[in-house]
Design an enzyme around this catalytic site. Structure first.
Site, PDB file in Angstrom:
ATOM      1  N   GLU A 439       0.826  -1.221   0.000  1.00 28.81           N
ATOM      2  CA  GLU A 439       0.000   0.000   0.000  1.00 28.81           C
ATOM      3  C   GLU A 439       0.859   1.270   0.000  1.00 28.81           C
ATOM      4  O   GLU A 439       0.442   2.311   0.496  1.00 28.81           O
ATOM      5  CB  GLU A 439      -0.973   0.017   1.182  1.00 28.81           C
ATOM      6  CG  GLU A 439      -1.816  -1.221   1.322  1.00 28.81           C
ATOM      7  CD  GLU A 439      -2.586  -1.590   0.065  1.00 28.81           C
ATOM      8  OE1 GLU A 439      -2.810  -0.709  -0.778  1.00 28.81           O
ATOM      9  OE2 GLU A 439      -2.949  -2.769  -0.083  1.00 28.81           O
ATOM     10  N   GLY A 440       2.038   1.182  -0.580  1.00 28.62           N
ATOM     11  CA  GLY A 440       2.925   2.330  -0.667  1.00 28.62           C
ATOM     12  C   GLY A 440       4.018   2.259   0.368  1.00 28.62           C
ATOM     13  O   GLY A 440       3.752   2.259   1.572  1.00 28.62           O
TER      14      GLY A 440
END
Length: 589
Positions: A439-440
């Site tokens: 998610e980054g």
């Protein structure tokens, strides 16, 4: 050992730091009474401790398995998911009109923490489904909402997020998956997606994939990406399931951690194209997907808090039982449990302080999210949304980096036994390692914090938070208790350090962008260290006032705050020196 949710601390944070009474007064949240909140948390704790936690370590040894395109989850997962769904947990914070319970996200946060602490691999499925629900609620057409949201809320179906491709990781401009209009309002999707969490499983009867792809005439880059909903099984007009769609799992990954969570490679369109429905507008897919991603990023930050708490509980239980060496103060002639040794207490105290600080910061952010969503005043919604958006990359980045440190300390507390699989300590360390990546990555969160959250408004939100910290300093200064004096100086120094870092970012971003973004992660870690320290200072003030109600709890909280002040908050000036000094030399790779 099993997992015991820290319900008392969660309720303390909700009521005295995160603003639950204020959230519960908002229109639509009338059900969020103190009695309801406590009942929900206690029931969530029972499910997490009794049902999920016992499955966690065995699932390491018998993870999800792929065969001929089908995935079988770890023993007990299917039954546990059915209990989760039937009890209504998936819909707790979603609208009642689609079958949810409509409770604030602030109440959902501790329940999410419990779920992830008990069994991180299992919890990823509900996490992604929540994101899919939010994306459809925000960007889906009325027809898509009516057909697909209810079955996800009920746990009948689950959801996924499909971004990554073999050649396109964080750089979504490189996505090659295609979407061909079919002429009837649907699309035919083709391409390969990798690292798709719960992209195939046996927990529910259908899986709804949210897929980024390009239309034939789409412009280049991220402005040419659209979002599509692609069900595993086609859905008939009456809601029953039809034929298998043209999407298949061709493999699952063998991973360092979260081994029981199937991480899938999905192939779309080998037989002519997977039927998909457009979500939102053509070529505006990232707008809708970022709704899902931001929800997931906050949720991953909560995962960091969760795995840190599980590692702390595990290490503390071991330290209380492991007998080794006589105490250095000569208080016993015999060997004692290692929890009595000063350095072990230092490690356990640090683990607890970091975990409780992360919990406070995460729940505080959730409170702003609810206020941004439900406040009747438009200006108030805008103000709270700005704070939430500033804090989300910090919660995601700082809490997940913190979880690795805490899980590593947990292994150290166990000594050599921590390196042995049977104790279970290593699993938390491995599981935590992915949290700073998916998610980054931390750098992506830090770049977001610099570019979109600090530079875009000229540091307005960041400085407003500094002003709030200043008010807490004034409240501490008015107290005579030694604990208040102990945290006052490092909090004041941390606020000044963060102010210097913000000034550096604003002053140098245009002329020296490489220097600023080289310092982005230290800036994020400084912001997290300071803002979490601020929450701990607020916790201290609350505990000083409430001490007579529960001396044991509040004395422990006061001691934990002091531990954070000494062992973590005191590091803030050093982080600021890294930020402001980053333009003085060029890092050699």
């Amino acid at each position: 050992m099993t997992y015991q949710a820290p319900v008392k601390d969660m309720l303390f944070v909700l009521n005295h730091l995160a603003g639950l009474p204020r959230v519960a007064a908002l229109p639509g949240f009338e059900e969020a009474t103190p009695d309801t909140t406590q009942a929900v948390l206690e029931e969530s704790a029972r499910y997490a401790g009794d049902v999920l936690a016992p499955l966690n370590h065995p699932a390491e040894r018998e993870p999800s398995a792929w065969r001929d395109g089908a995935v079988t989850t770890s023993p007990g997962f299917k039954q546990a998911f059915r209990q989760y769904a039937d009890a209504g947990w998936q819909g707790m914070t979603h609208p009642a009109e689609y079958g949810g319970q409509g409770l604030p996200g602030l109440i959902g946060s501790p329940c999410s923490e419990m779920l992830n602490a008990a069994n991180l691999s299992f919890a990823l499925c509900p996490l992604l489904t929540n994101g899919a629900i939010e994306a459809l609620l925000t960007a889906g057409s009325p027809e898509l909402k009516e057909r697909f949201i209810g079955p996800m809320i009920s746990g009948q179906w689950t959801g996924t997020m499909n971004l990554t491709e073999p050649q396109a990781g964080s750089d979504l401009a490189m996505i090659r998956s295609r979407a061909q209009p079919a002429g009837d309002g649907t699309y035919r999707i083709s391409g390969t997606k990798i690292f798709i969490t719960y992209g195939e499983h046996d927990l529910a009867e259908n899986i709804l994939h949210l897929v980024l792809a390009r239309l034939p005439d789409a412009p280049e880059g991220v402005k040419g990406i659209s979002l599509f909903l692609v069900p595993k099984f086609l859905v008939n007009e009456d809601g029953t399931l039809g034929a298998r769609n043209d999407v298949h799992c061709v493999s699952i990954e063998h991973k360092l951690g979260i081994k029981a969570s199937p991480t899938c490679t999905l192939q779309f369109g080998d037989a002519g194209g997977a039927l998909g429905y457009l979500v939102g507008q053509e070529n505006r897919g990232l707008d809708a997907m970022f709704i899902m991603m931001n929800a997931a990023r906050y949720a991953v930050g909560v995962q960091g808090v969760a795995i840190a708490d599980r590692a702390y509980q595990h290490a503390r239980a071991y330290a209380a039982e492991r007998v080794q060496s006589r105490p250095v103060d000569g208080s016993s002639k015999d060997a004692v449990p290692i929890i009595q040794h000063p350095d072990v207490r230092r490690m356990l105290g640090t683990m607890r302080a970091l975990t409780e600080a992360g919990r406070a910061l995460a729940y505080y952010t959730a409170g702003h999210a609810d206020l941004a969503h439900a406040s009747p005043d438009a200006e108030a919604r805008k103000r709270h949304l700005a704070v939430q958006e500033y804090l989300v990359p910090i919660v995601k980045g700082w809490c997940t980096e913190m979880s690795i440190d805490v899980a590593s300390l947990g292994v150290q507390v166990h000594g050599g036994m921590g390196f042995i699989e049977e104790t279970g300590a290593a699993q938390y360390y491995r599981d935590a390692r992915i949290l700073t990546i998916y998610e980054g990555t931390t750098a992506i969160q830090a770049n977001d914090l610099v570019g979109r959250k600090t530079l875009r408004d000229g540091g307005a939100v960041a400085r407003a938070l500094l002003a709030e910290i200043g008010k807490t300093e004034a409240a501490l200064e008015a107290r005579s208790e030694p604990a208040a004096r102990l945290i006052l100086t490092p909090l004041r120094q941390a606020r000044a350090a963060l102010a210097d870092a913000i000034d550096f970012v604003l002053a140098n971003a245009a002329a020296r962008p490489n220097a600023v973004f080289a310092a982005a992660v230290p800036y994020l870690m400084l912001a997290g260290t300071t803002l979490a320290g601020w929450q701990m200072a607020r916790a201290l003030l609350a505990s000083l006032d409430l001490r007579q109600e529960d001396p044991a709890f509040h004395d422990a909280k006061i001691a934990t705050v002091q531990c954070y002040a000494l062992h973590k908050l005191s590091q803030a000036p050093g982080l600021a020196a890294v930020v402001t000094g980053s333009g003085e030399y060029e890092v050699q790779a």
